[in-house]
Scaffold this motif. Sequence first.
Motif, PDB file in Angstrom:
ATOM      1  N   PHE A 119       0.828  -1.207   0.000  1.00 18.27           N
ATOM      2  CA  PHE A 119       0.000   0.000   0.000  1.00 18.27           C
ATOM      3  C   PHE A 119       0.863   1.256   0.000  1.00 18.27           C
ATOM      4  N   VAL A 120       1.917   1.261   0.796  1.00 17.07           N
ATOM      5  CA  VAL A 120       2.797   2.434   0.834  1.00 17.07           C
ATOM      6  C   VAL A 120       3.438   2.667  -0.531  1.00 17.07           C
ATOM      7  N   GLN A 121       3.888   1.582  -1.170  1.00 18.01           N
ATOM      8  CA  GLN A 121       4.528   1.729  -2.479  1.00 18.01           C
ATOM      9  C   GLN A 121       3.541   2.191  -3.545  1.00 18.01           C
ATOM     10  N   SER A 122       2.337   1.594  -3.572  1.00 20.21           N
ATOM     11  CA  SER A 122       1.399   1.863  -4.661  1.00 20.21           C
ATOM     12  C   SER A 122       0.654   3.178  -4.487  1.00 20.21           C
ATOM     13  N   GLU A 123       0.400   3.592  -3.245  1.00 23.76           N
ATOM     14  CA  GLU A 123      -0.409   4.779  -3.019  1.00 23.76           C
ATOM     15  C   GLU A 123       0.393   5.941  -2.441  1.00 23.76           C
ATOM     16  N   VAL A 124       1.041   5.717  -1.306  1.00 25.26           N
ATOM     17  CA  VAL A 124       1.631   6.826  -0.561  1.00 25.26           C
ATOM     18  C   VAL A 124       2.823   7.442  -1.286  1.00 25.26           C
ATOM     19  N   LEU A 125       3.726   6.612  -1.794  1.00 24.56           N
ATOM     20  CA  LEU A 125       4.978   7.140  -2.342  1.00 24.56           C
ATOM     21  C   LEU A 125       4.791   7.985  -3.590  1.00 24.56           C
ATOM     22  N   ARG A 126       3.646   7.837  -4.263  1.00 29.58           N
ATOM     23  CA  ARG A 126       3.388   8.697  -5.434  1.00 29.58           C
ATOM     24  C   ARG A 126       3.352  10.167  -5.044  1.00 29.58           C
ATOM     25  N   ASP A 127       2.973  10.432  -3.806  1.00 29.46           N
ATOM     26  CA  ASP A 127       2.758  11.813  -3.370  1.00 29.46           C
ATOM     27  C   ASP A 127       3.834  12.301  -2.402  1.00 29.46           C
ATOM     28  N   VAL A 128       4.898  11.540  -2.254  1.00 26.92           N
ATOM     29  CA  VAL A 128       5.969  11.913  -1.323  1.00 26.92           C
ATOM     30  C   VAL A 128       7.030  12.711  -2.063  1.00 26.92           C
ATOM     31  N   THR A 129       7.479  13.787  -1.457  1.00 22.64           N
ATOM     32  CA  THR A 129       8.609  14.548  -1.991  1.00 22.64           C
ATOM     33  C   THR A 129       9.725  14.550  -0.944  1.00 22.64           C
ATOM     34  N   THR A 130      10.958  14.360  -1.396  1.00 24.26           N
ATOM     35  CA  THR A 130      12.102  14.351  -0.479  1.00 24.26           C
ATOM     36  C   THR A 130      13.009  15.539  -0.775  1.00 24.26           C
ATOM     37  N   THR A 131      13.539  16.120   0.277  1.00 26.76           N
ATOM     38  CA  THR A 131      14.514  17.204   0.179  1.00 26.76           C
ATOM     39  C   THR A 131      15.595  16.924   1.208  1.00 26.76           C
ATOM     40  N   GLY A 132      16.769  16.550   0.724  1.00 27.26           N
ATOM     41  CA  GLY A 132      17.823  16.180   1.655  1.00 27.26           C
ATOM     42  C   GLY A 132      17.388  15.007   2.514  1.00 27.26           C
ATOM     43  N   LEU A 133      17.498  15.147   3.829  1.00 27.25           N
ATOM     44  CA  LEU A 133      17.124  14.068   4.735  1.00 27.25           C
ATOM     45  C   LEU A 133      15.648  14.097   5.115  1.00 27.25           C
ATOM     46  N   SER A 134      14.943  15.153   4.744  1.00 29.17           N
ATOM     47  CA  SER A 134      13.536  15.261   5.111  1.00 29.17           C
ATOM     48  C   SER A 134      12.646  14.812   3.964  1.00 29.17           C
ATOM     49  N   ALA A 135      11.399  14.494   4.306  1.00 19.35           N
ATOM     50  CA  ALA A 135      10.414  14.084   3.305  1.00 19.35           C
ATOM     51  C   ALA A 135       9.051  14.615   3.716  1.00 19.35           C
ATOM     52  N   SER A 136       8.225  14.923   2.733  1.00 18.68           N
ATOM     53  CA  SER A 136       6.872  15.407   2.976  1.00 18.68           C
ATOM     54  C   SER A 136       5.890  14.301   2.620  1.00 18.68           C
ATOM     55  N   PHE A 137       5.101  13.856   3.607  1.00 22.53           N
ATOM     56  CA  PHE A 137       4.133  12.775   3.410  1.00 22.53           C
ATOM     57  C   PHE A 137       2.718  13.325   3.438  1.00 22.53           C
ATOM     58  N   PRO A 138       1.829  12.828   2.552  1.00 24.31           N
ATOM     59  CA  PRO A 138       0.449  13.314   2.520  1.00 24.31           C
ATOM     60  C   PRO A 138      -0.403  12.759   3.657  1.00 24.31           C
ATOM     61  N   VAL A 139       0.042  11.665   4.268  1.00 26.00           N
ATOM     62  CA  VAL A 139      -0.695  11.025   5.362  1.00 26.00           C
ATOM     63  C   VAL A 139       0.292  10.658   6.460  1.00 26.00           C
ATOM     64  N   THR A 140      -0.258  10.314   7.612  1.00 26.09           N
ATOM     65  CA  THR A 140       0.588   9.867   8.720  1.00 26.09           C
ATOM     66  C   THR A 140       0.630   8.344   8.751  1.00 26.09           C
ATOM     67  N   PRO A 141       1.640   7.764   9.419  1.00 26.27           N
ATOM     68  CA  PRO A 141       1.645   6.300   9.577  1.00 26.27           C
ATOM     69  C   PRO A 141       0.360   5.790  10.235  1.00 26.27           C
ATOM     70  N   ALA A 142      -0.171   6.554  11.191  1.00 29.23           N
ATOM     71  CA  ALA A 142      -1.395   6.129  11.875  1.00 29.23           C
ATOM     72  C   ALA A 142      -2.585   6.085  10.913  1.00 29.23           C
ATOM     73  N   GLN A 143      -2.680   7.045  10.010  1.00 33.04           N
ATOM     74  CA  GLN A 143      -3.779   7.043   9.036  1.00 33.04           C
ATOM     75  C   GLN A 143      -3.682   5.840   8.100  1.00 33.04           C
ATOM     76  N   VAL A 144      -2.475   5.513   7.641  1.00 35.53           N
ATOM     77  CA  VAL A 144      -2.290   4.350   6.764  1.00 35.53           C
ATOM     78  C   VAL A 144      -2.683   3.071   7.496  1.00 35.53           C
TER      79      VAL A 144
END
Length: 482
Positions: A348-373
């Motif tokens: 699920f993380v690969q097919s849905e979440v990672l499409r919307d993730v952006t990384t900058t250096g060591l940080s990343a912006s996620f559209p959802v939280t681990p708890a929501q997933v």
Amino acid sequence: MSAYGEYEPVIGLEVHAQLLTRTKAFCGCATSFGDPPNTHTCPVCLGLPGALPVLNAEAVALAVRASLALGCSLQTRSVFARKNYFYPDLPKGYQISQYDLPLALSGVLDVEVEGTPRRVGIHRVHMEEDAGKNLHGVGDESVVDLNRAGTPLIEIVSEPDLRAGAEAAEYLRRLREVLMFTGVNDGNLEQGSFRCDANVSIRKVGETRLGTRVELKNINSFKFVADAIDVEIRRQINLVERGERVRQQTRGYSAEKRESYLLRDKESESDYRYFPEPDLPPLVLAEAYVESIRSALPELPVAKRARWALELGLTAYATGVLGGHPAIARFFDEARALYPDAVKLANFVQSEVLRDVTTTGLSASFPVTPAQVAEILRLVDAGTISGKQAKELYAAVAGTDHAPADVVRERGMAVLGDASAIESIARGVMEANPKQVAAYRAGKTALLGFFVGQIMKQTKGSADPATVNAVLVRLLGEGSGA
């Protein structure tokens, strides 16, 4: 025979990695990137007379952490030296580096290229300061920005163990991962915080004597590293085949022209006139200090991927994707602590979440939280929503702090599992499609999928697929033998 006929390439890499400190190596100026030129400077990093350097303790800690993560032997005593050369971006006329007594020696990095494992030796890791940056074409001028001058670096020098451009690129990927997962470097090739120089030579297959090496300078992508090395190998082979000799040079690489070009004749070590830095004492590392850093090392990416595969049953592809960035790996581990089925979670993380993730250096912006997933997947397991609806629910909660269960209630997304309600819908679908009903009863049972699709369309995907199939098989079977 090698991939280059009777010739064998010999490749060693020198990687300059900026250390993630807030201030410079020997002064209190900020190391932030992208600020107006020459705004983070002081008498120390400008090399003004009488200014004295003071070693940044956090830079030492990060350099030690990197050395330990690479399996190096820490030297209890290392010495800073002056590397003398004249260039506009080096205001002191020398660079503070380490020479004959570096911080660490004899490490290793394991890589795998096309399924073949290779162990690459790390010759040394030493600390030094970065130079400034020359900017050309500013109007009719060349100017210099000294914001970067004095930024703390480690230089990681490999043994000449690599034999192809692809191997060099894979080595850099694995090295970058180690530095990022340990929080030493942000891995940003575009901004120049992770830079590579490649030393390339050739020799006849079976020979042990090294050929004349050429240094390829500042290549800023893994693909270009592989391409540049391959181009340079073939250039050297062509020279030798024509009876000419390879000269010791520093060369750049043009990706557009796919050719290397001369920058300057390569300096020898004696040209730099190294001598111990008189303004800095030797760096002495206490055993307790080293062990405190060793004990705090995080799980390294290779070990993490191996653990996921062994303990959680993840595929090599999944471990590679989820373990390729520290923030993504951390997201998966946090979600895994809340949801037990690691394989379903990884998919699920690969097919849905990672499409919307952006990384900058060591940080990343996620559209959802681990708890929501984790909550979305628990709703699927409970039969509250279907797998198809899980994707819709993800889209509904992405970018919000809404609880998935609340969204399901508000939107009426719960799975329709009542057999009598589904039967009523199914009878309506059958009445609207008598030709398909007759064809099914005549033996075209593949039409079952048509009826399932019609019911799912009417229920907006909320009907329970197993119940739908059971009801349809029963209703369509009635009268089929008449």
